[in-house]
Write a protein that holds these residues in place. Structure first.
Motif, short mmCIF file in Angstrom:
data_model
loop_
_atom_site.label_atom_id
_atom_site.label_comp_id
_atom_site.label_asym_id
_atom_site.label_seq_id
_atom_site.Cartn_x
_atom_site.Cartn_y
_atom_site.Cartn_z
N ALA A 218 79.91 11.11 66.46
CA ALA A 218 79.99 10.55 65.07
C ALA A 218 80.67 11.70 64.31
O ALA A 218 81.30 11.33 63.32
N LYS A 221 84.30 11.23 64.64
CA LYS A 221 84.92 10.02 63.78
C LYS A 221 84.72 10.52 62.32
O LYS A 221 85.69 9.70 61.58
N ALA A 222 83.61 10.92 62.04
CA ALA A 222 83.55 11.24 60.44
C ALA A 222 84.65 12.16 60.02
O ALA A 222 85.36 12.01 59.13
N SER A 225 87.93 10.37 59.67
CA SER A 225 88.00 9.34 58.65
C SER A 225 88.51 10.09 57.22
O SER A 225 88.89 9.51 56.38
N LYS A 227 86.58 11.74 55.18
CA LYS A 227 85.82 11.59 54.08
C LYS A 227 85.41 13.14 53.61
O LYS A 227 85.64 14.03 54.40
N ILE A 231 79.85 12.95 52.24
CA ILE A 231 79.99 11.59 52.89
C ILE A 231 79.77 11.49 54.48
O ILE A 231 79.40 10.73 54.96
N ALA A 232 80.57 12.51 54.96
CA ALA A 232 80.72 12.65 56.30
C ALA A 232 79.26 13.02 57.05
O ALA A 232 79.10 12.25 57.95
N LYS A 234 76.57 11.99 55.95
CA LYS A 234 75.80 10.71 55.82
C LYS A 234 76.14 9.93 57.20
O LYS A 234 75.34 9.25 57.62
N MET A 235 77.35 9.87 56.91
CA MET A 235 77.84 9.21 58.21
C MET A 235 77.42 9.44 59.77
O MET A 235 77.07 8.66 60.37
N GLY A 238 73.52 8.59 59.99
CA GLY A 238 73.41 7.06 60.08
C GLY A 238 73.95 6.90 61.34
O GLY A 238 73.17 5.76 62.16
N GLY A 239 75.02 7.27 61.94
CA GLY A 239 75.50 6.83 63.31
C GLY A 239 74.37 7.24 64.30
O GLY A 239 74.03 6.52 65.23
#
Length: 309
Positions: A218, A221-222, A225, A227, A231-232, A234-235, A238-239
């Protein structure tokens, strides 16, 4: 640079479902590290989430048996599906499952246990079967589930005959509720387990190393992205949260209705029964999971594909 063989590419393709050339590239990028190759493919969106169990890659039968508050599941492997239809082989799996139900799930103890109707042990009978059927067979694994008060329910998916099939499930329900109500609930949960393949009963039961691996994926991936760090993060969380919920039985969405959490289904059943109900344990055996099967022409297939690239 590691020497990437056709067999390594095959293994990675079998585990991830990704294309041959993508698998070869992944292994080249990770210097032949299989686990890192899986993660590389996933960060590129080229593979589905990998679970503990590999795809089915061996034949034979999974047997299940239940007596009161105790149940057993056993896997016996053969080389071909043809043998799984053999009545002699089916009788052996059925009898071995009964032995496990009576004496426990230690494979060595099962193999040395007396085999009913013969002068020898389970292992002696297995050796005899190999000689008479003409195909290699092996007693692979067994597991026992038991509750103090309540029921153990079994389910066999893709059953060849009653109690024998390709997926065997046991689920233990601890409760003072009526046995018939528990049986009905247990069968639905067992069917769910067969379909959804949870990795643990609850989130705390998940392998910490696997969860950390998901966190690293995760994170990659963050980062990719672009971000912001906030935000990263949180991603990432969340993942990981989604992975934990989707792979724990009690937090999975119940396949029977497609909307309720399994824990909520159990709670509703307990309210109706007027007695607490606890899912104490489950086990799911899928025939051949984690066993590789040779594919004779795969090397030529990879070579041909590489030549066209």
């Amino acid at each position: 640079m590691a020497d990437i063989t056709a067999s390594m590419v095959k293994d990675l393709r079998d585990r991830t479902g990704a294309g041959m050339m993508d698998c070869k590239k992944a292994l080249n990028e990770t210097n032949g590290d299989m686990e890192a190759g899986v993660d590389w493919l996933r960060t590129k969106g080229l593979a589905a989430a990998a679970k503990k169990a590999g795809r089915t890659a061996a034949e034979g039968l999974v047997g299940v048996a239940v007596a009161g508050n105790r149940g057993a599941v056993v896997e016996v492997n053969s080389e071909t599906d043809f043998v799984a239809k053999n009545e002699q082989f089916q009788e052996f799996v059925r009898n071995v499952t009964a032995i496990a139900l009576a004496s426990g799930d230690d494979i060595a103890a099962i193999a040395s246990a007396p085999y009913a109707g013969s002068d020898g042990s389970v292992q002696d009978k297995l050796t005899h079967n190999v000689a008479t059927i003409g195909e290699n067979q092996s007693l692979r694994r067994a597991k026992l589930v038991e509750v103090g008060q309540g029921v153990v329910v079994s389910y066999t998916h893709n059953a060849t005959v009653p109690g024998l099939g390709k997926i065997g499930v046991l689920v233990g329900l601890e409760s003072e509720a009526d046995a018939s109500a528990l049986e009905a609930l247990g069968r639905q949960i067992a069917m769910h387990i067969a379909a959804a393949n949870p990795l643990a009963l609850n989130e705390d039961g998940l392998d910490a190393e696997i969860v950390e691996r998901e966190r690293n994926i995760a994170r990659e991936k963050a980062i990719a992205s672009g971000k912001t760090p906030e935000i990263a993060e949180k991603m990432i969380e969340g993942g990981v949260r989604k992975y934990r919920q989707e792979n724990s039985l009690l937090t999975q969405v119940f396949v029977i209705d497609g909307k309720s959490k399994v824990a909520d289904v159990v709670a509703a059943a307990a309210k109706t029964a007027g007695k607490p109900i606890t899912v104490t344990e489950f086990v799911r055996f899928q025939l051949g999971e984690g066993i590789d099967r040779d594919e004779k022409d795969f090397a030529a297939e990879v070579a041909a594909a590489a030549g066209k690239a």
